[in-house]
Motif scaffolding. Structure first.
Motif, PDB file in Angstrom:
ATOM      1  N   ASP A 464     -10.651  -0.763  17.851  1.00 43.34           N
ATOM      2  CA  ASP A 464      -9.291  -0.465  18.327  1.00 43.34           C
ATOM      3  C   ASP A 464      -9.250   0.502  19.508  1.00 43.34           C
ATOM      4  O   ASP A 464      -8.182   0.958  19.904  1.00 43.34           O
ATOM      5  CB  ASP A 464      -8.401   0.125  17.210  1.00 43.34           C
ATOM      6  CG  ASP A 464      -8.111  -0.900  16.141  1.00 43.34           C
ATOM      7  OD1 ASP A 464      -7.986  -2.085  16.497  1.00 43.34           O
ATOM      8  OD2 ASP A 464      -8.029  -0.530  14.955  1.00 43.34           O
ATOM      9  N   LEU A 465     -10.394   0.876  20.044  1.00 41.58           N
ATOM     10  CA  LEU A 465     -10.385   1.811  21.166  1.00 41.58           C
ATOM     11  C   LEU A 465     -11.005   1.137  22.388  1.00 41.58           C
ATOM     12  O   LEU A 465     -12.174   1.315  22.705  1.00 41.58           O
ATOM     13  CB  LEU A 465     -11.143   3.096  20.802  1.00 41.58           C
ATOM     14  CG  LEU A 465     -11.040   4.230  21.824  1.00 41.58           C
ATOM     15  CD1 LEU A 465      -9.599   4.564  22.149  1.00 41.58           C
ATOM     16  CD2 LEU A 465     -11.748   5.485  21.317  1.00 41.58           C
ATOM     17  N   ASP A 469      -6.751   2.226  25.948  1.00 39.50           N
ATOM     18  CA  ASP A 469      -6.482   3.320  25.023  1.00 39.50           C
ATOM     19  C   ASP A 469      -7.434   4.488  25.255  1.00 39.50           C
ATOM     20  O   ASP A 469      -7.074   5.640  25.018  1.00 39.50           O
ATOM     21  CB  ASP A 469      -6.569   2.824  23.574  1.00 39.50           C
ATOM     22  CG  ASP A 469      -5.318   2.060  23.189  1.00 39.50           C
ATOM     23  OD1 ASP A 469      -4.328   2.156  23.941  1.00 39.50           O
ATOM     24  OD2 ASP A 469      -5.320   1.366  22.159  1.00 39.50           O
ATOM     25  N   SER A 470      -8.644   4.198  25.731  1.00 38.97           N
ATOM     26  CA  SER A 470      -9.573   5.292  26.052  1.00 38.97           C
ATOM     27  C   SER A 470      -8.959   6.155  27.149  1.00 38.97           C
ATOM     28  O   SER A 470      -9.006   7.376  27.107  1.00 38.97           O
ATOM     29  CB  SER A 470     -10.919   4.750  26.529  1.00 38.97           C
ATOM     30  OG  SER A 470     -11.582   4.108  25.469  1.00 38.97           O
ATOM     31  N   LYS A 472      -5.778   6.507  27.841  1.00 41.12           N
ATOM     32  CA  LYS A 472      -4.636   7.264  27.311  1.00 41.12           C
ATOM     33  C   LYS A 472      -5.114   8.475  26.523  1.00 41.12           C
ATOM     34  O   LYS A 472      -4.577   9.567  26.652  1.00 41.12           O
ATOM     35  CB  LYS A 472      -3.811   6.362  26.375  1.00 41.12           C
ATOM     36  CG  LYS A 472      -2.845   5.470  27.108  1.00 41.12           C
ATOM     37  CD  LYS A 472      -1.861   4.867  26.115  1.00 41.12           C
ATOM     38  CE  LYS A 472      -1.620   3.408  26.425  1.00 41.12           C
ATOM     39  NZ  LYS A 472      -1.309   2.597  25.260  1.00 41.12           N
ATOM     40  N   PHE A 496       0.465   4.848  20.396  1.00 44.76           N
ATOM     41  CA  PHE A 496      -0.482   4.691  19.288  1.00 44.76           C
ATOM     42  C   PHE A 496       0.268   4.629  17.959  1.00 44.76           C
ATOM     43  O   PHE A 496       1.021   5.540  17.626  1.00 44.76           O
ATOM     44  CB  PHE A 496      -1.475   5.862  19.241  1.00 44.76           C
ATOM     45  CG  PHE A 496      -2.495   5.832  20.349  1.00 44.76           C
ATOM     46  CD1 PHE A 496      -3.712   5.190  20.159  1.00 44.76           C
ATOM     47  CD2 PHE A 496      -2.230   6.428  21.569  1.00 44.76           C
ATOM     48  CE1 PHE A 496      -4.655   5.155  21.174  1.00 44.76           C
ATOM     49  CE2 PHE A 496      -3.167   6.394  22.591  1.00 44.76           C
ATOM     50  CZ  PHE A 496      -4.388   5.753  22.395  1.00 44.76           C
ATOM     51  N   THR A 500      -3.612   2.149  13.973  1.00 43.31           N
ATOM     52  CA  THR A 500      -4.645   2.311  15.010  1.00 43.31           C
ATOM     53  C   THR A 500      -5.108   3.753  15.059  1.00 43.31           C
ATOM     54  O   THR A 500      -6.301   4.016  15.214  1.00 43.31           O
ATOM     55  CB  THR A 500      -4.127   1.968  16.414  1.00 43.31           C
ATOM     56  OG1 THR A 500      -2.747   1.714  16.348  1.00 43.31           O
ATOM     57  CG2 THR A 500      -4.865   0.837  17.026  1.00 43.31           C
TER      58      THR A 500
END
Ligand SMILES: NC(=O)c1ccc[n+]([C@@H]2O[C@H](COP(=O)([O-])OP(=O)(O)OC[C@H]3O[C@@H](n4cnc5c(N)ncnc54)[C@H](O)[C@@H]3O)[C@@H](O)[C@H]2O)c1
Ligand SMILES: [Zn+2]
Length: 616
Positions: A464-465, A469-470, A472, A496, A500
């Motif tokens: 999920d990363l 998203d990394s 963010k 998020f 997650t």
């Protein structure tokens, strides 16, 4: 020179994303699939139909290659996804023909090859590039690419035989195009590519060598589906629809071109072709994060020109609910991707789920629709983790599936251990002298070449990363602090959700020892995170900057300051460079290059004023 001072809008973010995705795609390492990419393009068209991104050829860049202008632009194609869109194209053509007094228009249909476009004038061989000029890749022929019909036959496509790809390469590469791009873009070719070239499976196919159909507009519209089937069956290359074009030269020249495509040509794409087949066997595979998922081995069947033997079925829950066991009759769909999906189950058959991990034998745990292998030393998981690491870092080649499997089999089953490897160890594992030296070099390069912080984090392969998203996450926390960040802190960040956030926090804790170990190895990580997020209003934020010549201050300090303001400092000018900052005694070739790419050239003083004006 216009300064990027306006606030980031959805549109700007979208375009930045598209540029990044396109760049990755052209380099043979796509980050999203074509359908996802096309959705984003459609969104941009909605926001701003006039946006320049939509009106030029999506460029490819290969560094270190000579640029050569095309005598006539090599453009993209307009697309028709439905019969109505094709009808409208024919209507436009017929109207134009009527206006210039042509009564009988002829159309030609050829298969649309899905590879890398090139132009061979018999002396030099050039890629499409940005449509106006491309990159010289003549060495491709010396490497073993076969020019179909001989040299000097004009424009065409670099492709790999589809049957060969399915048989030998489909497990290691997502799409045949990625392998072809790898062959032409780098000086060395990997083990898979070498074999494919030796087996004469990599071709440059001039479009004039393709099977084709010719006829009137009425025939075309009546027979488009049948023509697609007929022509698909005559080539053994990956296809992406059919190309329909006007034959009459006078109609062509009167219709002309936009900056993106020729108005007399259109690509006809089917939304995804389906076929009926039977499940023979179900094979369970362990993914990087321990999910055990089913692959259906089916009765071989032809879909859009490719023989399909494997179909993904997502998860255990779906297997049960839909009845996808051996003997099930299913409709499969293939839309761009090489491995097709189940579209519908026509005759279900019961299925039994495995109890143990197919790789390590550990008892599987059921979580909702998924079966999970919880063993972190599970060989299949480790192999994919290491492969994902190198692929995501993207700064060192050579670590393909086969190679990594060998490492793991030899006991080097963690990133920690891989970074202890040198030439001697590779040789001891049975790699040849050249490959051992390349692999040792690649380990070294991956550690010493600059890498963006978010990429480093995403490369760890935490469930999920992903890359977005990394980014963010690093906008809020420093990389080294992440293992201590809790679920609530992640959930508090916009975007998020609770589930997650929990999975990411758990994942961060699991990789914490590896993360600390890797940070201790001194990777050259470019801060793209918390530090940079605060300076997005700097004129340097997100800009590519090159410093050259003798500066009054220390060049290192200036580069550091630029990074702190969010710039990406490069060592050489390329098409991405936004600013070239010049000290004294700047080489003419650097300046020429900057002019060629339209890079803004600033003297040291001007630059200092630019960033100094910032804080006021
Ligand atoms: N997945 C991603 O991240 C990503 C990123 C960028 C682009 N894309 C995909 O790339 C496509 C758009 O890019 P594009 O402009 O390179 O491709 P396109 O699909 O518009 O195709 C145009 C090209 O097709 C070639 N071609 C192949 N067969 C031909 C034939 N028989 N006759 C004439 N020309 C033929 C030509 O060289 C031409 O340049 C979209 O489908 C998009 O989904 C995907
Ligand atoms: Zn396992």
């Amino acid at each position: 020179m216009s300064l990027p001072l306006e606030l980031p809008s959805e549109e700007r973010r979208l375009v930045e994303r598209l540029i990044e995705y396109n760049d990755a795609y052209r380099r043979g390492v796509p980050q999203v699939n074509d359908a996802q990419y096309d959705l984003l393009v459609a969104r941009l068209r909605e926001l701003d139909p006039e946006h320049p991104f939509l009106h030029r050829v999506e460029p490819e860049t290969f560094s270190g290659k000579r640029e050569i202008r095309h005598p006539v632009p090599m453009l993209s194609t307009d697309k028709a996804y439905t019969p109505e869109e094709l009808e409208r194209f024919v209507a436009r053509v017929e109207k134009e023909a009527g206006e210039i007094g042509v009564s009988e228009v002829r159309y030609r249909v050829t298969p649309k090859l899905d590879g890398l476009a090139g132009r061979d004038d018999g002396t030099v061989f050039v890629t499409r590039g940005n449509g106006e000029s491309g990159y010289e890749v003549s060495s491709a022929f010396a490497k073993g690419m076969i020019p179909l019909g001989g040299r000097g036959r004009g424009v065409g496509e670099m492709v790999i035989l589809q049957s060969y790809f399915q048989e030998h390469l489909a497990d290691a590469f997502e799409h045949p195009r990625n392998l072809v791009v790898g062959i032409v873009s780098s000086d060395t070719v990997n083990e898979f590519a070498r074999k494919a070239l030796d087996d004469e499976a990599v071709h440059f196919v001039p479009y004039s060598e393709l099977p084709s159909w010719e006829g009137s507009g009425a025939e075309l519209l009546a027979r488009m589906d049948a023509l697609t089937d007929e022509l698909s069956g005559q080539v053994d290359y990956p296809l992406d629809g059919m190309v329909v074009e006007v034959v009459n030269p006078d109609v062509r020249s009167s219709m002309g071109a936009t900056s993106h495509h020729y108005r007399w040509q259109i690509a006809v794409k089917r939304k995804g072709e389906t076929a009926l087949t039977v499940v023979r066997e179900v094979v369970w595979q362990v993914g990087r994060t321990g999910k055990v998922t089913p692959v259906l081995m089916v009765e071989p069947v032809n879909v859009s020109g490719a023989t399909i033997r494997r179909v993904t079925a997502h998860n255990a829950g779906l297997m049960e609910k839909k009845g996808l066991g051996p003997g099930a009759q299913i409709e499969i769909i293939r839309s761009g991707e090489v491995i097709p999906k189940v579209e519908a189950v026509l005759v279900p058959a019961p299925t039994t789920l495995p109890e143990n991990c197919p790789s390590c034998g550990t008892a599987l745990v059921r979580e909702n629709d998924f079966l999970i292998c919880g063993n972190e030393h599970c060989p299949d998981q480790v192999v994919q983790t290491i492969e994902h690491w190198f692929k995501t870092l993207g700064n060192a080649d050579w670590f393909g599936r086969k190679t990594v499997e060998k490492l793991v089999r030899s006991g080097y089953d963690s990133l920690e251990k891989v970074y202890e490897l040198g030439e001697d160890e590779f040789r001891a594992m049975g790699f040849g002298p050249v490959q051992s030296s390349n692999l040792a070099e690649a380990v070294y390069l991956s550690r010493t070449r600059e890498v963006e912080e978010w990429r480093f984090l995403a490369a760890l392969g935490i469930e999920d990363l992903g890359k977005g998203d990394s980014r963010k996450l690093l906008g809020q926390f420093r990389l080294e602090d992440l293992p201590e960040v809790g679920r609530e802190q992640i959930e508090a960040i916009h975007g998020f959700g609770a589930i997650t956030a929990r999975s990411i926090a758990g994942g961060l804790q699991r990789v914490a020892p590896t993360l600390r170990h890797l940070l201790g190895l001194g990777f050259r990580i470019m801060a793209t995170g918390a530090a940079r997020e605060q300076v997005t209003d700097s004129p340097l934020a997100g800009r590519h900057v090159v410093f050259t010549g003798k500066m009054r201050g220390s060049r290192e300090d200036m580069q550091e300051e630029a990074r702190a303001q969010g710039a990406l400092v490069q060592s050489a000018v390329n098409s991405k460079t936004d600013f070239l900052i010049c000290g004294e005694n700047v080489g003419a070739s650097k300046l020429a290059k900057a002019r060629q790419f339209g890079t803004a050239i600033l003297q040291e003083d001007e630059y200092l004023r630019l960033i100094g004006a910032q804080g006021q």
